[in-house]
Design a protein around this motif. Sequence first.
Motif, PDB file in Angstrom:
ATOM      1  N   ARG A 199     -26.631  18.452  -7.941  1.00  0.00           N
ATOM      2  CA  ARG A 199     -27.551  17.382  -7.559  1.00  0.00           C
ATOM      3  C   ARG A 199     -27.125  16.721  -6.253  1.00  0.00           C
ATOM      4  NH1 ARG A 199     -27.743  13.745 -12.800  1.00  0.00           N
ATOM      5  NH2 ARG A 199     -29.107  12.462 -11.505  1.00  0.00           N
ATOM      6  N   LEU A 200     -25.828  16.690  -5.998  1.00  0.00           N
ATOM      7  CA  LEU A 200     -25.354  16.081  -4.769  1.00  0.00           C
ATOM      8  C   LEU A 200     -25.774  16.905  -3.552  1.00  0.00           C
ATOM      9  CD1 LEU A 200     -23.806  13.714  -3.648  1.00  0.00           C
ATOM     10  CD2 LEU A 200     -21.697  15.029  -3.907  1.00  0.00           C
ATOM     11  N   SER A 201     -25.681  18.228  -3.656  1.00  0.00           N
ATOM     12  CA  SER A 201     -26.138  19.090  -2.562  1.00  0.00           C
ATOM     13  C   SER A 201     -27.635  18.897  -2.313  1.00  0.00           C
ATOM     14  CB  SER A 201     -25.860  20.559  -2.892  1.00  0.00           C
ATOM     15  OG  SER A 201     -24.482  20.798  -3.018  1.00  0.00           O
ATOM     16  N   LEU A 202     -28.405  18.829  -3.380  1.00  0.00           N
ATOM     17  CA  LEU A 202     -29.847  18.623  -3.241  1.00  0.00           C
ATOM     18  C   LEU A 202     -30.140  17.282  -2.588  1.00  0.00           C
ATOM     19  CD1 LEU A 202     -31.097  20.011  -6.682  1.00  0.00           C
ATOM     20  CD2 LEU A 202     -31.227  21.119  -4.446  1.00  0.00           C
ATOM     21  N   ALA A 203     -29.353  16.260  -2.922  1.00  0.00           N
ATOM     22  CA  ALA A 203     -29.547  14.945  -2.312  1.00  0.00           C
ATOM     23  C   ALA A 203     -29.300  14.989  -0.807  1.00  0.00           C
ATOM     24  CB  ALA A 203     -28.612  13.928  -2.956  1.00  0.00           C
ATOM     25  N   MET A 204     -28.489  15.965  -0.370  1.00  0.00           N
ATOM     26  CA  MET A 204     -28.214  16.131   1.060  1.00  0.00           C
ATOM     27  C   MET A 204     -29.084  17.215   1.686  1.00  0.00           C
ATOM     28  SD  MET A 204     -25.964  13.935   2.078  1.00  0.00           S
ATOM     29  CE  MET A 204     -25.297  14.653   3.574  1.00  0.00           C
ATOM     30  N   GLY A 205     -30.117  17.644   0.954  1.00  0.00           N
ATOM     31  CA  GLY A 205     -31.064  18.609   1.503  1.00  0.00           C
ATOM     32  C   GLY A 205     -30.580  20.031   1.546  1.00  0.00           C
ATOM     33  N   ARG A 206     -29.580  20.364   0.720  1.00  0.00           N
ATOM     34  CA  ARG A 206     -29.032  21.716   0.725  1.00  0.00           C
ATOM     35  C   ARG A 206     -29.572  22.480  -0.472  1.00  0.00           C
ATOM     36  NH1 ARG A 206     -22.958  21.283   2.768  1.00  0.00           N
ATOM     37  NH2 ARG A 206     -23.910  19.407   3.626  1.00  0.00           N
ATOM     38  N   GLU A 207     -30.614  23.253  -0.253  1.00  0.00           N
ATOM     39  CA  GLU A 207     -31.277  24.010  -1.319  1.00  0.00           C
ATOM     40  C   GLU A 207     -30.587  25.357  -1.523  1.00  0.00           C
ATOM     41  OE1 GLU A 207     -33.827  22.904  -3.071  1.00  0.00           O
ATOM     42  OE2 GLU A 207     -34.339  21.090  -1.939  1.00  0.00           O
ATOM     43  N   LYS A 208     -30.887  25.980  -2.665  1.00  0.00           N
ATOM     44  CA  LYS A 208     -30.392  27.332  -2.928  1.00  0.00           C
ATOM     45  C   LYS A 208     -31.109  28.334  -2.036  1.00  0.00           C
ATOM     46  CE  LYS A 208     -29.618  26.449  -7.851  1.00  0.00           C
ATOM     47  NZ  LYS A 208     -30.094  26.778  -9.209  1.00  0.00           N
ATOM     48  N   ARG A 209     -30.423  29.414  -1.705  1.00  0.00           N
ATOM     49  CA  ARG A 209     -31.024  30.533  -0.997  1.00  0.00           C
ATOM     50  C   ARG A 209     -31.655  31.475  -2.018  1.00  0.00           C
ATOM     51  NH1 ARG A 209     -27.415  32.652   3.991  1.00  0.00           N
ATOM     52  NH2 ARG A 209     -29.036  34.235   3.801  1.00  0.00           N
ATOM     53  N   GLU A 210     -32.903  31.828  -1.788  1.00  0.00           N
ATOM     54  CA  GLU A 210     -33.606  32.690  -2.744  1.00  0.00           C
ATOM     55  C   GLU A 210     -33.313  34.170  -2.520  1.00  0.00           C
ATOM     56  OE1 GLU A 210     -35.172  31.521  -5.302  1.00  0.00           O
ATOM     57  OE2 GLU A 210     -34.833  29.455  -4.650  1.00  0.00           O
TER      58      GLU A 210
END
Length: 437
Positions: free
Chosen positions: A183-194
């Motif tokens: 959730r912390l990565s997502l809060a910083m705009g770092r999404e998973k690579r598909e």
Amino acid sequence: MSLPGLSHAPDETADVIIVGAGPGGSATAAYLAMAGLDVLLLEKTHFPREKVCGDGLTPRAVRELITLGIPTPENDGWIKNKGLRIIGGGMRLQLDWPDVASFPPYGLVRTRQDFDDILARHAVKHGARLREGVNVNGAIRDERTGAIIGVEAKEMGADERPTGRKLAYHAPLVIAADGNSSRLSLAMGREKREDRPMGVAVRAYYTSPRHDDDYLESWLELWTTDPSGKRVLLPGYGWIFGVGDGTSNVGLGILNTSSAFGRTDYKDVMRQWVATMPEEWTYNEETITGPIRGAALPMGFNRQPHYADGLLLVGDAGGMVNPFNGEGIAYAMESGRLAAEVVAQAFARTDDAGRERVLQTYPRVMKDALGGYFTVGRLFAQLIGNPDVMKFAVRYGLPRKTMMQVLLKVMANLGDEHGGKLDDRVMSVLSKVVPAA
């Protein structure tokens, strides 16, 4: 402005905040504390706590335990294993772990309920400050630069429910070790690579006389049925790992490279597979000790960059699960060790610009260490997603023990890093010449 019914705790500060006290977070915390840094280790639950995992540690993971200084005596619940037993295509093949200079010649089994607690306490012993029941739900960012400078959290009670108390922590560097969802990565705009493989694992514990098996066991034929009624061989394997306490950890891991992924009830696949086992092993609904639980396996660096804007990623948060075999603990601890080396050097700089320059080397450090190997692993994951390739590998690979011994070394990433045999040198060259992405 305070919300009704909520109270605020005083802010805490540190040199480094680490979010998540799993193997990656605790290893990072221990190494940084040893280096003299003030470390806050935040864990959303309370120890001891359960995690979905096979509980099996390959020699690569054992090496990280040795390096970290974790004692693993057998009289303290650490179950040694000699190697891997592979079952498939009507064959039963027993392979010992390779005896190479770079890794110990044995693996271990330890439940995550014990394992994570041991690592977290080890970090505390070396000076890290552990805060349990701290559920991080947001990033505190510098209004001028957008960089992360702290985290916001909810306090969780002993019943793992929010108490209504809000928490805040500040540090010039934050490390996300908060797992696949991060959730912390997502809060910083770092999404998973598909474009990276993803796996799913499900497992349960059964009381069984096989609880003290000194080999990890892998079953290569897991089947499901597609909508047309055709049987489909899944890309993955089932496992049986003796825990030594009267139970076995039984589960399966499946890659998303199959057309059946996302349309298959993996818990049902596991029930059907377990039902085919000999009755005397006692894997059944009467001996299961709890529900079948599942978790995602983020593979091949599926979240990047591994450092930017004050946030550094280790373990599952950075997609550091081996695409060959679904192993995550070894790579979580390894990334924690490498991250700590970079961070300690960064904090030795006397100015912000110098520290940032060192921190920005971390993505390259990780790619140099694992990037080429993970690229080859992604290609392997794509290949075995084809049922025909999987059938061919089971039928023609298993009868060739010498070839399977080499394949075990490749899939568990146990090549001798200091030369060794021809296959070790080939592994080393291949992982260096294949582009890391």
